[in-house]
Design an enzyme around this catalytic site. Structure first.
Site, PDB file in Angstrom:
ATOM      1  N   HIS A  71      38.187  52.883  23.605  1.00  0.00           N
ATOM      2  CA  HIS A  71      38.877  53.362  22.410  1.00  0.00           C
ATOM      3  C   HIS A  71      38.987  54.877  22.321  1.00  0.00           C
ATOM      4  CE1 HIS A  71      36.867  49.464  21.549  1.00  0.00           C
ATOM      5  NE2 HIS A  71      38.054  49.173  21.084  1.00  0.00           N
ATOM      6  N   GLY A  80      38.261  59.350   7.557  1.00  0.00           N
ATOM      7  CA  GLY A  80      38.884  58.081   7.895  1.00  0.00           C
ATOM      8  C   GLY A  80      40.300  58.251   8.411  1.00  0.00           C
ATOM      9  N   ARG A 107      44.069  63.491   8.014  1.00  0.00           N
ATOM     10  CA  ARG A 107      43.086  64.402   7.425  1.00  0.00           C
ATOM     11  C   ARG A 107      42.350  65.156   8.531  1.00  0.00           C
ATOM     12  NH1 ARG A 107      39.337  61.418   3.722  1.00  0.00           N
ATOM     13  NH2 ARG A 107      41.199  61.279   2.448  1.00  0.00           N
ATOM     14  N   ARG A 132      45.463  54.880  20.156  1.00  0.00           N
ATOM     15  CA  ARG A 132      45.852  54.197  18.913  1.00  0.00           C
ATOM     16  C   ARG A 132      46.119  55.194  17.782  1.00  0.00           C
ATOM     17  NH1 ARG A 132      43.478  48.367  18.525  1.00  0.00           N
ATOM     18  NH2 ARG A 132      43.007  47.917  20.688  1.00  0.00           N
ATOM     19  N   ARG A 178      30.311  61.889   8.034  1.00  0.00           N
ATOM     20  CA  ARG A 178      31.536  61.272   7.498  1.00  0.00           C
ATOM     21  C   ARG A 178      32.002  62.090   6.320  1.00  0.00           C
ATOM     22  NH1 ARG A 178      35.050  57.859   5.339  1.00  0.00           N
ATOM     23  NH2 ARG A 178      34.592  56.835   3.355  1.00  0.00           N
ATOM     24  N   SER A 206      36.750  59.588   1.069  1.00  0.00           N
ATOM     25  CA  SER A 206      37.036  59.449  -0.355  1.00  0.00           C
ATOM     26  C   SER A 206      36.316  58.217  -0.881  1.00  0.00           C
ATOM     27  CB  SER A 206      38.543  59.329  -0.596  1.00  0.00           C
ATOM     28  OG  SER A 206      39.076  58.227   0.120  1.00  0.00           O
ATOM     29  N   GLU A 258      32.656  52.553   4.723  1.00  0.00           N
ATOM     30  CA  GLU A 258      32.250  52.912   6.078  1.00  0.00           C
ATOM     31  C   GLU A 258      30.789  53.324   6.291  1.00  0.00           C
ATOM     32  OE1 GLU A 258      36.548  53.102   5.715  1.00  0.00           O
ATOM     33  OE2 GLU A 258      35.107  54.387   4.677  1.00  0.00           O
ATOM     34  N   ASP A 267      39.318  58.369  -7.109  1.00  0.00           N
ATOM     35  CA  ASP A 267      39.770  57.566  -8.242  1.00  0.00           C
ATOM     36  C   ASP A 267      38.558  57.069  -9.008  1.00  0.00           C
ATOM     37  OD1 ASP A 267      39.428  54.421  -7.225  1.00  0.00           O
ATOM     38  OD2 ASP A 267      39.776  55.844  -5.614  1.00  0.00           O
ATOM     39  N   ARG A 307      44.835  63.058  -1.468  1.00  0.00           N
ATOM     40  CA  ARG A 307      43.624  62.661  -0.762  1.00  0.00           C
ATOM     41  C   ARG A 307      43.585  63.271   0.637  1.00  0.00           C
ATOM     42  NH1 ARG A 307      44.841  57.601  -2.991  1.00  0.00           N
ATOM     43  NH2 ARG A 307      45.566  56.813  -0.971  1.00  0.00           N
TER      44      ARG A 307
END
Length: 238
Positions: A5, A21, A25, A44, A88, A91, A184, A207, A220
């Site tokens: 990957h 994520g 970003r 990917r 990490r 959000s 996550e 949110d 975001r």
């Protein structure tokens, strides 16, 4: 040596990786904060970069959404690329009125109904802590930078859309003792523990379940500057 990957070569990643994520970003952070950055993997379209921040080598790579995705990328970075620390940066949705939209919060633990930890490594725990060393450093840096960073219990959910029969958000918050929700950090912390590495999770509240305020997808992606700066300033001290 590439993995299934990640197409980077050995040595392409710094010892500390910031992991949002969203691949866009990751790209935003690189374009706005890093010097001499280069793309080291794009399998990917899960973009990974290495550059420098204030002269110190740092990498940024996206994780995708959910525990299976961050589970794959964080495991390969830790196991095969010599990465020692992953922070990490993501959000979260707030379960509490004291965690407001745009607040920065640091996970002091992640709780989850997920089977990830027991399936991956036989760990039955439903609450997994991050690295105390990284958390203490982030708290110290937040004070130095004048950035308010609230500690929270993070609910790492296996699902984004939950049927009403499976409980309201208030019931979930009360049952888990959690303050906000993302998807996550539980898997990231587990992988770090299994492989003898270190991980932490900084989140910006995007949110609120309490007052229904929320940010747009573009906001975001681009507006979490305090979290990004705090993560970078911490990363270069690891």
């Amino acid at each position: 040596m590439a993995t299934p990957h990640i197409s980077a070569a050995q040595g392409d990643f710094a010892k500390t990786v910031l992991m949002p994520g969203d691949p866009l970003r990751a790209k935003f952070i690189v374009e706005n904060f890093l010097d001499d950055a280069r793309l080291v993997t794009s399998v990917r379209n899960m973009l990974g970069y290495t550059g420098t921040y204030k002269g110190v080598r740092v990498s940024v790579m996206a994780s995708g959404m959910g525990m299976p995705s961050i589970g794959i990328y964080s495991y390969e970075l830790f196991k095969f690329y010599g990465v020692e620390n992953i922070i990490r940066i993501g959000s979260a949705g707030s379960y509490r009125d004291w965690l407001k939209v745009m607040d920065v919060t640091l996970a002091r633990t992640a709780v989850s109904e997920s089977s990830f930890a027991i399936t991956q490594g036989g760990c039955p725990d439903k609450s997994i802590a991050p690295s105390p060393e990284i958390n203490n450093l982030i708290i110290k840096k937040a004070g130095e930078l004048g950035i308010e960073c609230k500690l929270s219990v993070v609910h790492s959910s296996d699902v984004f859309y939950r049927e009403p029969s499976q409980g309201t958000w208030q019931e979930i918050a009360d049952n888990t003792g959690s303050d906000c929700v993302e998807m996550e950090s539980f898997a990231l912390f587990h992988n770090a523990n299994v492989l003898g590495k270190r991980a932490a999770c900084l989140l910006t509240i995007s949110d609120s379940f309490v007052n229904h305020e929320e940010l747009s997808a573009e906001e975001r992606q681009k507006s979490f500057r305090d979290m990004m700066v705090l993560a970078l300033e911490s990363a270069i001290c690891l």
